[in-house]
Motif scaffolding. Structure first.
Motif, mmCIF file in Angstrom:
data_model
loop_
_atom_site.group_PDB
_atom_site.id
_atom_site.type_symbol
_atom_site.label_atom_id
_atom_site.label_comp_id
_atom_site.label_asym_id
_atom_site.label_seq_id
_atom_site.Cartn_x
_atom_site.Cartn_y
_atom_site.Cartn_z
ATOM 1 N N SER A 51 -54.002 21.642 57.277
ATOM 2 C CA SER A 51 -55.363 22.159 57.489
ATOM 3 C C SER A 51 -56.389 21.048 57.297
ATOM 4 O O SER A 51 -56.183 20.113 56.522
ATOM 5 C CB SER A 51 -55.661 23.299 56.504
ATOM 6 O OG SER A 51 -54.774 24.371 56.676
ATOM 7 N N GLU A 52 -57.505 21.165 57.987
ATOM 8 C CA GLU A 52 -58.573 20.175 57.855
ATOM 9 C C GLU A 52 -59.139 20.212 56.435
ATOM 10 O O GLU A 52 -59.300 21.273 55.836
ATOM 11 C CB GLU A 52 -59.688 20.479 58.860
ATOM 12 C CG GLU A 52 -60.771 19.421 58.914
ATOM 13 C CD GLU A 52 -61.786 19.697 60.008
ATOM 14 O OE1 GLU A 52 -62.720 18.895 60.161
ATOM 15 O OE2 GLU A 52 -61.634 20.712 60.707
ATOM 16 N N ASP A 53 -59.417 19.013 55.891
ATOM 17 C CA ASP A 53 -59.956 18.880 54.535
ATOM 18 C C ASP A 53 -59.039 19.545 53.510
ATOM 19 O O ASP A 53 -59.488 20.207 52.573
ATOM 20 C CB ASP A 53 -61.357 19.492 54.426
ATOM 21 C CG ASP A 53 -62.378 18.756 55.280
ATOM 22 O OD1 ASP A 53 -62.233 17.529 55.444
ATOM 23 O OD2 ASP A 53 -63.303 19.405 55.778
ATOM 24 N N SER A 54 -57.742 19.341 53.670
ATOM 25 C CA SER A 54 -56.787 20.015 52.786
ATOM 26 C C SER A 54 -56.947 19.578 51.333
ATOM 27 O O SER A 54 -56.722 20.375 50.415
ATOM 28 C CB SER A 54 -55.353 19.763 53.261
ATOM 29 O OG SER A 54 -55.053 18.377 53.261
ATOM 30 N N ARG A 55 -57.347 18.331 51.104
ATOM 31 C CA ARG A 55 -57.511 17.887 49.722
ATOM 32 C C ARG A 55 -58.651 18.648 49.036
ATOM 33 O O ARG A 55 -58.518 19.080 47.886
ATOM 34 C CB ARG A 55 -57.780 16.386 49.656
ATOM 35 C CG ARG A 55 -57.733 15.826 48.229
ATOM 36 C CD ARG A 55 -57.985 14.317 48.209
ATOM 37 N NE ARG A 55 -57.714 13.767 46.897
ATOM 38 C CZ ARG A 55 -58.538 13.812 45.861
ATOM 39 N NH1 ARG A 55 -59.708 14.438 45.998
ATOM 40 N NH2 ARG A 55 -58.227 13.261 44.703
ATOM 41 N N ALA A 56 -59.772 18.803 49.743
ATOM 42 C CA ALA A 56 -60.895 19.557 49.189
ATOM 43 C C ALA A 56 -60.499 21.015 48.957
ATOM 44 O O ALA A 56 -60.875 21.623 47.955
ATOM 45 C CB ALA A 56 -62.101 19.480 50.123
ATOM 46 N N LEU A 57 -59.714 21.552 49.874
ATOM 47 C CA LEU A 57 -59.244 22.926 49.728
ATOM 48 C C LEU A 57 -58.319 23.053 48.519
ATOM 49 O O LEU A 57 -58.380 24.037 47.785
ATOM 50 C CB LEU A 57 -58.516 23.370 50.994
ATOM 51 C CG LEU A 57 -59.393 23.558 52.238
ATOM 52 C CD1 LEU A 57 -58.523 23.692 53.473
ATOM 53 C CD2 LEU A 57 -60.292 24.778 52.075
ATOM 54 N N LEU A 58 -57.475 22.046 48.328
ATOM 55 C CA LEU A 58 -56.563 22.074 47.187
ATOM 56 C C LEU A 58 -57.331 22.010 45.876
ATOM 57 O O LEU A 58 -57.037 22.746 44.924
ATOM 58 C CB LEU A 58 -55.573 20.912 47.287
ATOM 59 C CG LEU A 58 -54.575 20.745 46.131
ATOM 60 C CD1 LEU A 58 -53.840 22.046 45.859
ATOM 61 C CD2 LEU A 58 -53.593 19.630 46.447
ATOM 62 N N LEU A 59 -58.348 21.159 45.811
ATOM 63 C CA LEU A 59 -59.171 21.068 44.612
ATOM 64 C C LEU A 59 -59.870 22.396 44.327
ATOM 65 O O LEU A 59 -59.938 22.848 43.183
ATOM 66 C CB LEU A 59 -60.203 19.943 44.758
ATOM 67 C CG LEU A 59 -59.652 18.513 44.710
ATOM 68 C CD1 LEU A 59 -60.741 17.521 45.088
ATOM 69 C CD2 LEU A 59 -59.100 18.197 43.329
ATOM 70 N N ALA A 60 -60.385 23.016 45.381
ATOM 71 C CA ALA A 60 -61.061 24.306 45.218
ATOM 72 C C ALA A 60 -60.076 25.387 44.791
ATOM 73 O O ALA A 60 -60.392 26.239 43.948
ATOM 74 C CB ALA A 60 -61.744 24.700 46.525
ATOM 75 N N ALA A 61 -58.880 25.352 45.352
ATOM 76 C CA ALA A 61 -57.861 26.337 44.989
ATOM 77 C C ALA A 61 -57.450 26.184 43.529
ATOM 78 O O ALA A 61 -57.291 27.172 42.804
ATOM 79 C CB ALA A 61 -56.639 26.191 45.897
ATOM 80 N N ARG A 62 -57.303 24.956 43.077
ATOM 81 C CA ARG A 62 -56.913 24.704 41.684
ATOM 82 C C ARG A 62 -58.011 25.130 40.715
ATOM 83 O O ARG A 62 -57.744 25.460 39.569
ATOM 84 C CB ARG A 62 -56.585 23.226 41.481
ATOM 85 C CG ARG A 62 -55.273 22.780 42.079
ATOM 86 C CD ARG A 62 -54.093 23.320 41.300
ATOM 87 N NE ARG A 62 -54.070 22.779 39.956
ATOM 88 C CZ ARG A 62 -53.995 23.492 38.841
ATOM 89 N NH1 ARG A 62 -53.952 24.819 38.910
ATOM 90 N NH2 ARG A 62 -53.964 22.942 37.646
ATOM 91 N N ALA A 63 -59.259 25.096 41.186
ATOM 92 C CA ALA A 63 -60.385 25.464 40.318
ATOM 93 C C ALA A 63 -60.622 26.966 40.271
ATOM 94 O O ALA A 63 -61.478 27.437 39.526
ATOM 95 C CB ALA A 63 -61.653 24.751 40.797
ATOM 96 N N THR A 64 -59.865 27.707 41.052
ATOM 97 C CA THR A 64 -60.074 29.153 41.146
ATOM 98 C C THR A 64 -59.922 29.842 39.803
ATOM 99 O O THR A 64 -60.797 30.561 39.339
ATOM 100 C CB THR A 64 -59.071 29.765 42.144
ATOM 101 O OG1 THR A 64 -59.299 29.211 43.425
ATOM 102 C CG2 THR A 64 -59.228 31.271 42.203
ATOM 103 N N SER A 65 -58.796 29.628 39.173
ATOM 104 C CA SER A 65 -58.483 30.277 37.898
ATOM 105 C C SER A 65 -57.335 29.529 37.256
ATOM 106 O O SER A 65 -56.470 28.992 37.950
ATOM 107 C CB SER A 65 -58.093 31.741 38.128
ATOM 108 O OG SER A 65 -57.470 32.289 36.987
ATOM 109 N N SER A 66 -57.328 29.488 35.937
ATOM 110 C CA SER A 66 -56.237 28.803 35.239
ATOM 111 C C SER A 66 -54.907 29.523 35.466
ATOM 112 O O SER A 66 -53.844 28.923 35.316
ATOM 113 C CB SER A 66 -56.540 28.740 33.733
ATOM 114 O OG SER A 66 -56.703 30.051 33.195
ATOM 115 N N ALA A 67 -54.974 30.797 35.840
ATOM 116 C CA ALA A 67 -53.751 31.564 36.073
ATOM 117 C C ALA A 67 -53.252 31.462 37.506
ATOM 118 O O ALA A 67 -52.111 31.820 37.796
ATOM 119 C CB ALA A 67 -53.982 33.030 35.718
ATOM 120 N N THR A 68 -54.103 30.975 38.414
ATOM 121 C CA THR A 68 -53.722 30.863 39.820
ATOM 122 C C THR A 68 -52.879 29.615 40.036
ATOM 123 O O THR A 68 -53.228 28.525 39.592
ATOM 124 C CB THR A 68 -54.954 30.796 40.725
ATOM 125 O OG1 THR A 68 -55.690 32.016 40.605
ATOM 126 C CG2 THR A 68 -54.562 30.597 42.186
#
Length: 211
Positions: A51-68
């Motif tokens: 996906s485009e900008d996958s690194r930014a998406l990964l950072l955002a996904a990791r910041a979602t919740s400590s349980a995610t």
């Protein structure tokens, strides 16, 4: 999370058949991912690295919740840099481009249970990285009184791995990891895992040394 509608909708259909339609949400970019996540973070986010900008998406996904927990899809088995970067960003699982759908379903179940599954190639790359990082720290680890295994475990802690994930990576029992953690925390004079990792990397002075 996939910016290809065909792949995204196809996988969502398969997962919905496996776990029910209410268990699956889809997103195509950062905005739609934030909307799909809502207030309560999901248990697992599947992110296609193509996906485009996958690194930014990964950072955002990791910041979602400590349980995610985040599982990355489309990983190239021989792309060492990509595999290491994902580990450093805290992914919980890898699904290689060469692996079938059945392997992804098993991976989702494992990650949801707090475990992880890695191919031998991915495991070898991650362990080689740990060894390379540990080499220049060996003398410092000896000064701090850490054994080679304790220093190795601490490197994995700094990557954000849980005790179960560390045990899986090193092929040892979880209680063995816990024993090492207890010992190295005591040796460094700290109470928390993050503080111990910071000491080993020279970001702070252990309280015992400061006194």
């Amino acid at each position: 999370m996939d910016d290809s509608a065909l792949y995204r909708e196809g996988l969502a259909t398969i997962l919905a058949e496996e776990w029910g339609p209410d268990a699956v949400c889809t997103a195509s970019d950062l905005g739609s991912m934030s909307a799909a996540i809502g207030r309560d973070g999901p248990d697992i986010i599947l992110l296609n690295l193509a996906s485009e900008d996958s690194r930014a998406l990964l950072l955002a996904a990791r910041a979602t919740s400590s349980a995610t927990r985040v599982v990355v899809l489309g990983v190239r088995e021989h792309d060492r840099d990509e595999i290491i970067e994902c580990a450093e960003l805290g992914v919980a699982g890898y699904h290689l481009r060469s692996e079938p759908l059945d392997q992804l379903l098993k991976l989702i179940v494992a990650v949801a249970a707090g475990d992880s599954l890695c191919s031998p190639r991915v495991t070898a790359i991650l362990l080689a990285r740990i060894s390379a990082n540990a080499a220049p720290q060996a003398s410092e680890a000896r000064v701090l009184g850490l054994s080679p295994r304790e220093a190795q475990i601490l490197e994995l802690v700094d990557l954000g791995l849980s005790n179960r994930e560390i045990a899986d990576r090193l092929c040892i029992e979880v209680h063995t990891v816990k024993n090492h953690m207890h010992n190295l925390l005591a040796k460094l004079g700290v109470r928390r895992r993050a503080e111990a990792a910071a000491v080993l990397r020279g970001r702070c002075v252990p309280p015992a040394a400061a006194n």
